[in-house]
Design an enzyme around this catalytic site. Sequence first.
Site, PDB file in Angstrom:
ATOM      1  N   HIS A 111       1.624  10.277  -0.652  1.00 21.91           N
ATOM      2  CA  HIS A 111       1.063  10.540   0.469  1.00 21.91           C
ATOM      3  C   HIS A 111       1.806  10.729   2.208  1.00 21.91           C
ATOM      4  CE1 HIS A 111      -3.082  11.211  -1.131  1.00 21.91           C
ATOM      5  NE2 HIS A 111      -2.578  12.839  -1.015  1.00 21.91           N
TER       6      HIS A 111
ATOM      7  N   HIS B  39      -1.189   8.829  -7.808  1.00 20.70           N
ATOM      8  CA  HIS B  39      -2.862   8.631  -7.348  1.00 20.70           C
ATOM      9  C   HIS B  39      -3.754   8.411  -8.417  1.00 20.70           C
ATOM     10  CE1 HIS B  39      -0.742  10.062  -4.128  1.00 20.70           C
ATOM     11  NE2 HIS B  39      -1.037   8.818  -3.065  1.00 20.70           N
TER      12      HIS B  39
ATOM     13  N   CYS C 156       0.002   5.176 -10.363  1.00 21.57           N
ATOM     14  CA  CYS C 156       0.520   3.581 -10.938  1.00 21.57           C
ATOM     15  C   CYS C 156      -0.407   2.733 -11.593  1.00 21.57           C
ATOM     16  CB  CYS C 156       0.198   3.381  -9.608  1.00 21.57           C
ATOM     17  SG  CYS C 156       0.810   1.259  -9.401  1.00 21.57           S
TER      18      CYS C 156
ATOM     19  N   GLU D 107      -6.827   9.445  -5.845  1.00 22.10           N
ATOM     20  CA  GLU D 107      -7.679   9.067  -6.950  1.00 22.10           C
ATOM     21  C   GLU D 107      -8.854   8.891  -7.353  1.00 22.10           C
ATOM     22  OE1 GLU D 107      -6.219   4.941  -5.382  1.00 22.10           O
ATOM     23  OE2 GLU D 107      -7.527   3.661  -7.239  1.00 22.10           O
TER      24      GLU D 107
ATOM     25  N   CYS E  35      -5.448  -3.091  -4.411  1.00 21.08           N
ATOM     26  CA  CYS E  35      -4.016  -3.632  -4.932  1.00 21.08           C
ATOM     27  C   CYS E  35      -3.873  -4.674  -4.171  1.00 21.08           C
ATOM     28  CB  CYS E  35      -3.708  -2.289  -5.432  1.00 21.08           C
ATOM     29  SG  CYS E  35      -2.351  -2.440  -4.169  1.00 21.08           S
TER      30      CYS E  35
ATOM     31  N   SER F  13      -3.033   9.376   4.557  1.00 19.98           N
ATOM     32  CA  SER F  13      -2.613   8.721   3.970  1.00 19.98           C
ATOM     33  C   SER F  13      -3.430   7.640   3.817  1.00 19.98           C
ATOM     34  CB  SER F  13      -1.353   8.080   3.805  1.00 19.98           C
ATOM     35  OG  SER F  13      -1.445   6.361   3.354  1.00 19.98           O
ATOM     36  N   SER F  14      -4.673   7.243   2.472  1.00 21.47           N
ATOM     37  CA  SER F  14      -5.858   6.333   2.524  1.00 21.47           C
ATOM     38  C   SER F  14      -5.276   4.800   2.862  1.00 21.47           C
ATOM     39  CB  SER F  14      -6.351   6.319   1.727  1.00 21.47           C
ATOM     40  OG  SER F  14      -7.189   5.286   1.155  1.00 21.47           O
ATOM     41  N   ASN F  15      -4.234   4.534   2.760  1.00 27.27           N
ATOM     42  CA  ASN F  15      -4.240   2.964   2.990  1.00 27.27           C
ATOM     43  C   ASN F  15      -3.108   2.904   3.907  1.00 27.27           C
ATOM     44  OD1 ASN F  15      -0.771   1.728   2.538  1.00 27.27           O
ATOM     45  ND2 ASN F  15      -1.130   4.461   1.320  1.00 27.27           N
TER      46      ASN F  15
ATOM     47  N   SER G 150       3.078   3.995   1.373  1.00 27.87           N
ATOM     48  CA  SER G 150       4.082   5.653   0.985  1.00 27.87           C
ATOM     49  C   SER G 150       4.824   5.652   2.247  1.00 27.87           C
ATOM     50  CB  SER G 150       3.274   6.169   0.804  1.00 27.87           C
ATOM     51  OG  SER G 150       1.811   6.167   2.196  1.00 27.87           O
TER      52      SER G 150
HETATM   53  O1  10E Z   1      -3.877   7.680   0.134  1.00 30.30           O
HETATM   54  P1  10E Z   1      -3.480   6.417  -0.576  1.00 30.30           P
HETATM   55  O2  10E Z   1      -3.487   5.484   0.077  1.00 30.30           O
HETATM   56  O3  10E Z   1      -4.101   6.425  -1.269  1.00 30.30           O
HETATM   57  O4  10E Z   1      -1.911   6.512  -1.254  1.00 30.30           O
HETATM   58  P2  10E Z   1      -0.583   6.972  -0.178  1.00 30.30           P
HETATM   59  O5  10E Z   1       0.198   7.530  -1.353  1.00 30.30           O
HETATM   60  O6  10E Z   1      -0.383   6.885   1.062  1.00 30.30           O
HETATM   61  O7  10E Z   1       0.073   5.262  -1.163  1.00 30.30           O
HETATM   62  C1  10E Z   1       0.628   4.772  -2.417  1.00 30.30           C
HETATM   63  C2  10E Z   1      -1.109   4.663  -2.600  1.00 30.30           C
HETATM   64  C3  10E Z   1      -1.753   4.863  -3.907  1.00 30.30           C
HETATM   65  C4  10E Z   1      -0.798   5.789  -4.590  1.00 30.30           C
HETATM   66  C5  10E Z   1      -2.737   4.627  -4.449  1.00 30.30           C
HETATM   67  N1  10E Z   1      -2.903   3.218  -5.137  1.00 30.30           N
HETATM   68 FE1  SF4 Z   2       0.265   1.048  -6.512  1.00 26.03          FE
HETATM   69 FE2  SF4 Z   2      -1.380  -0.183  -4.843  1.00 26.03          FE
HETATM   70 FE3  SF4 Z   2       1.039   0.973  -4.745  1.00 26.03          FE
HETATM   71 FE4  SF4 Z   2      -1.547   2.236  -5.093  1.00 26.03          FE
HETATM   72  S1  SF4 Z   2      -0.764   0.815  -3.142  1.00 26.03           S
HETATM   73  S2  SF4 Z   2       0.264   2.583  -5.527  1.00 26.03           S
HETATM   74  S3  SF4 Z   2      -2.542   0.594  -6.403  1.00 26.03           S
HETATM   75  S4  SF4 Z   2       0.242  -0.693  -5.782  1.00 26.03           S
END
Ligand code: 10E
Ligand code: SF4
Length: 314
Positions: A44, A77, A99, A129, A197, A225-227, A269
Site C-alpha cells: 500500500h 497482503h 508475506c 489481509e 508481526c 496503509s494500515s500499519n 511499505s
Molecule cells: O495496509 P497494510 O499495513 O496491511 O499494508 P502495507 O502494504 O502498507 O504494508 C505491508 C504490510 C502487509 C503486507 C500486511 N502484513
Molecule cells: Fe510481513 Fe509484517 Fe511486513 Fe506485513 S508488515 S509484510 S506481516 S513483515
Amino acid sequence: MNDKEILLANPRGFCAGVERAIEIVERALVRFGAPIYVRHEVVHNKFVVDGLRAKGAVFIEDLSDVPPGNTVVFSAHGVPQSVRSEAQARGLQVFDATCPLVTKVHLEVARMREQGRELVMIGHKGHPEVEGTMGQVKDGIHLAETVADVATLQVANPDMLAYVTQTTLSMDDAAAIVDALRKRFPAIIGPKKDDICYATQNRQDAVKFMAPQADVVFVVGSLNSSNSNRLREVAELRGVPAYLVDNAEDIDPAWLEGKRRIGVTAGASAPEVLVAAVIDRLKSLGGTSVRSLEGVPERVTFPLPRELQNVQSG
Ligand code: 10E
Ligand code: SF4
C-alpha cells in the site's frame, strides 16, 4: 522559525515482507517482460505502485481482468482460497508475494478449522489481509474489530474457539480485544499474544520511544496503509500532533509553527527515498540537525520464489 531538530525513528520503513513482494514484481518483469498483472496494490504505497506501473506492472482487483496466458502476482497482503482456485482454473502463472508471516496465519486458520474449531479474526473490516485470512475457510470465522464486537459474537460452541489477528494492528488495541475474548470465552485458544508481526511491533515501539521527545510527528506512508495509520495513532495517543504524509509536498508549513523537535518515521511499505525527501523539505522549513534515535536492529529476510532467485532485479 529556525533551529528545529529532526528526530528519526528506528526501525522505520520497509519490512522483509515488503522488500520481498516488490522484488517479486520487479524480477517477474525482468524474467517475463511486461505486462505483469498484480492482484491488488502489491504493497500500500503510491510511490512504489506508480514506479512498478511505469515499468509495466498492471494492477487489478479482479482476476477476470487478467487475459488468458498471463502472469499474476498476489499482493503481500495475501488472497482468499477462492482467488487461488480461480487463478488455477484459468491456468494463470502465479507468483505469490504474500508475506510468509501472513501465510503463517492462513495455515493456522486452516488447521484450527480442521480441528473443528470456530475462529475469531481480530482485524479491520474490508482490509485485503483480513479478506485473505478469513477466506482461508468456507465458514466458521467471525470478525471482531473492537472490544464492543466481542460482546455480540454468536458462536456455536464456546469451548471450541480459536483466535487469530491481522499482522499490522495496534499492539494495544489488539491486547484489549484479546483480553475481552478471553474473559467472555475462557477456553479460547490462540497465539501467545497475537499475530502482530515483528516489523509492526518494532515500528510502534520506536514511535512510543520517539513521541515523548517530539513536538510533532510525521509518518511517511500512504492513506490506505494500515500499519502506517497505526503509527500515526500511536504518536497521537501520546498527545503529539501526528500527520500521515505520502510525500514531502504533503507537509503543510503551518504544522511546524512553534515546533522545535520534529519526529519522522515511515510505515512498512514506505521507501527510504521518501523519508530522505521529507528530511530535505523539513530542512528547507527550518530543520537544522538530524538525530537518528536508537532502536532494535532487524535482520529478517525472506527467500524469493525459486524461479526468480537467479533473475537480476529491474
Ligand atoms: O495496509 P497494510 O499495513 O496491511 O499494508 P502495507 O502494504 O502498507 O504494508 C505491508 C504490510 C502487509 C503486507 C500486511 N502484513
Ligand atoms: Fe510481513 Fe509484517 Fe511486513 Fe506485513 S508488515 S509484510 S506481516 S513483515
